[in-house]
Every structure is written in C-alpha cells, then in structure tokens.
Motif scaffolding. Structure first.
Motif, short mmCIF file in Angstrom:
data_model
loop_
_atom_site.label_atom_id
_atom_site.label_comp_id
_atom_site.label_asym_id
_atom_site.label_seq_id
_atom_site.Cartn_x
_atom_site.Cartn_y
_atom_site.Cartn_z
N ALA A 78 0.95 -1.16 0.07
CA ALA A 78 0.05 -0.03 0.01
C ALA A 78 0.89 1.12 -0.01
O ALA A 78 1.91 1.24 0.78
N THR A 79 0.64 2.25 -0.85
CA THR A 79 1.58 3.51 -0.85
C THR A 79 0.93 4.72 -0.56
O THR A 79 -0.40 4.57 -0.22
N GLY A 80 1.65 5.55 -0.34
CA GLY A 80 1.15 6.64 0.17
C GLY A 80 0.31 7.23 -0.96
O GLY A 80 0.78 7.29 -2.12
N GLY A 81 -0.69 8.39 -0.76
CA GLY A 81 -1.34 8.86 -1.87
C GLY A 81 -0.68 9.77 -2.74
O GLY A 81 -1.01 10.09 -3.97
N SER A 82 0.56 10.43 -2.14
CA SER A 82 1.28 11.38 -3.32
C SER A 82 2.19 10.60 -4.02
O SER A 82 3.23 11.13 -4.50
N MET A 83 2.72 9.10 -3.85
CA MET A 83 3.67 8.41 -4.29
C MET A 83 3.75 8.64 -5.71
O MET A 83 4.98 8.63 -6.31
N ASN A 89 9.09 6.17 -8.92
CA ASN A 89 8.29 5.37 -8.01
C ASN A 89 7.47 4.26 -8.66
O ASN A 89 7.78 3.03 -8.13
N ILE A 90 6.72 4.74 -9.63
CA ILE A 90 5.70 3.97 -10.27
C ILE A 90 6.64 2.93 -11.22
O ILE A 90 6.35 1.81 -11.07
N GLU A 91 7.79 3.50 -11.84
CA GLU A 91 8.36 2.51 -12.38
C GLU A 91 9.03 1.36 -11.73
O GLU A 91 9.17 0.18 -12.19
N MET A 92 9.67 1.77 -10.53
CA MET A 92 10.25 0.75 -9.90
C MET A 92 9.37 -0.42 -9.16
O MET A 92 9.36 -1.61 -9.24
N ARG A 138 -3.52 15.17 -9.21
CA ARG A 138 -2.87 13.92 -9.28
C ARG A 138 -3.72 12.98 -10.37
O ARG A 138 -3.29 11.75 -10.76
N GLU A 139 -4.95 13.44 -10.89
CA GLU A 139 -5.85 12.53 -11.71
C GLU A 139 -4.98 11.91 -12.39
O GLU A 139 -5.03 10.74 -12.91
N GLU A 140 -4.26 12.58 -13.27
CA GLU A 140 -3.49 12.13 -14.75
C GLU A 140 -2.47 11.15 -14.09
O GLU A 140 -2.35 10.28 -14.86
N LEU A 141 -1.59 11.26 -12.98
CA LEU A 141 -0.85 10.31 -12.54
C LEU A 141 -1.36 9.20 -12.22
O LEU A 141 -0.71 7.95 -12.32
N TYR A 142 -2.60 9.04 -11.66
CA TYR A 142 -3.25 7.55 -11.24
C TYR A 142 -3.35 6.64 -12.61
O TYR A 142 -3.79 5.67 -12.27
N LYS A 143 -3.38 7.39 -13.84
CA LYS A 143 -3.73 6.48 -14.97
C LYS A 143 -2.55 5.55 -14.95
O LYS A 143 -2.88 4.68 -15.91
N CYS A 144 -1.42 5.49 -14.46
CA CYS A 144 -0.41 4.75 -14.52
C CYS A 144 -1.09 3.14 -14.36
O CYS A 144 -0.21 2.21 -14.48
N ALA A 145 -2.20 2.98 -13.43
CA ALA A 145 -2.42 1.79 -12.97
C ALA A 145 -3.00 1.00 -13.91
O ALA A 145 -3.40 1.22 -15.22
N ASP A 146 -3.00 -0.29 -13.67
CA ASP A 146 -3.49 -1.46 -14.50
C ASP A 146 -5.01 -1.77 -14.61
O ASP A 146 -5.63 -2.04 -15.31
N VAL A 147 -5.57 -1.01 -13.34
CA VAL A 147 -6.83 -1.15 -13.13
C VAL A 147 -7.26 -0.09 -12.13
O VAL A 147 -6.56 0.15 -11.22
#
Length: 182
Positions: A78-83, A89-92, A138-147
């Motif tokens: 579980a990550t912090g909201g601003s990770m 961070n996402i790439e790792m 942050r909306e755009e940044l959360y698009k990195c998710a698989d779901v």
C-alpha cells in the motif's frame, strides 16, 4: 517476468492500507505500507517528519522505502497517496507489481479523513477544497494503474472481490500471452 506483487495506489482515504492488509491475508502474501516503512526507519510519524524536516525529506524517505519494497516479491504494497508524484516510484513498483488504483468521490474521501485528519497536506485551508484540488492535480498520474476501482460505495469485501476478479483475468491474459510466444 511474472509480476508477483500487488501495488495499491490512489488518493488518501481510498482504503489502500485497510484493503491491502485484508487482501494480503486472502492471498497469503506479506503486507507492506510505505508510510509505515518510512515511520519505522525515521522513528517518527509522518506528521512529525513533515513538521520537523518538511515535505522534501518525506519524499526522499518515501522513495527509499519504495526502492526497498520494489525488490521484494509476492507481497501487497500500500503506497502513500502522493507516491505517484515521482515517476521513478511507479516505474520501480511496476517492474514486479500489478498496479491497482483505488479511488473514491471527493465527498467520500472528505468523510473518511475528517474524523482523524493527521495528514500534513490537508492541514491548510478548507479540507474539502484541498481534497478536490489535490485530486485534480494527481488525476493524470493515477492513470499509470493496470486497473481502477472506485471504493466510494463498496465495503472492503467487495473491493477485494473486484481485485481478485481483475487478478484472475490478468493472470489468464499473462498465460495466453506466454502461450502465444512459445
């Protein structure tokens, strides 16, 4: 390479830690929370760390925790909201992890965090307006998710069911992809 980690990302108050603990138990995986990892290493709570050293130091500690956790296998993180503010961070985490974004409507997040608002980024100005503004940033940044799973009207059990259904589809897709390559 088979991804064995489940990484929960999303805004604060969406249920990442609570869902993560339960999901880890269901899947028989280790559970880690990046904020708890930072607190353990610094021997301070997140609010104390922010107050004493500021956001930059917190982000640095968070990235070190993510670097350590991203090397692990077969765990729920579980990550912090601003990770997501740091692309690295996402790439790792994505290297060995399936990224699942938990979201909720601003009003739901407001109701969830107002009771015990110990979150440094929400200490200034109107709580609801701050939540809306940060979510927009942050909306755009959360698009990195698989779901993406909206937890607004779901209990933990329902969120976990949705995650398990996604993982099942994800794994069968991985299997299909592997068979196509052979």
């Amino acid at each position: 390479m088979m991804k064995t980690n489940i990484v929960l990302v999303g805004f604060m108050g969406t249920g990442k830690t609570a869902v993560g603990k339960r999901l880890a138990a269901v899947l028989n995986k280790e559970f880690y929370d990046t904020d708890q990892e930072v607190e353990a290493v610094t021997n301070m709570t997140i609010p104390q760390l922010f107050a004493k050293y500021g956001e930059v130091r917190f982000r640095s500690e968070e990235q070190l925790a993510i670097k350590r956790l991203s090397q692990k296998e077969n765990c729920v993180i579980a990550t912090g909201g601003s990770m997501v503010l740091d692309k690295e961070n996402i790439e790792m985490l994505a290297e060995k992890g399936i990224i699942i974004c938990l979201s909720a409507h601003p009003q739901v997040i407001y109701e969830r965090v107002k009771r015990r608002n110990n979150r440094p980024l929400l200490k200034k100005g109107d709580l609801y307006e701050t939540i809306v503004e940060l979510m927009k940033q942050r909306e755009e940044l959360y698009k990195c998710a698989d779901v993406h799973i909206d937890t607004s009207n779901l209990d933990f059990h329902e969120v976990i069911e949705k995650i398990l259904a996604f993982l099942e589809k994800y794994e069968s897709q991985e299997q299909d992809d592997k068979e196509c390559k052979t």
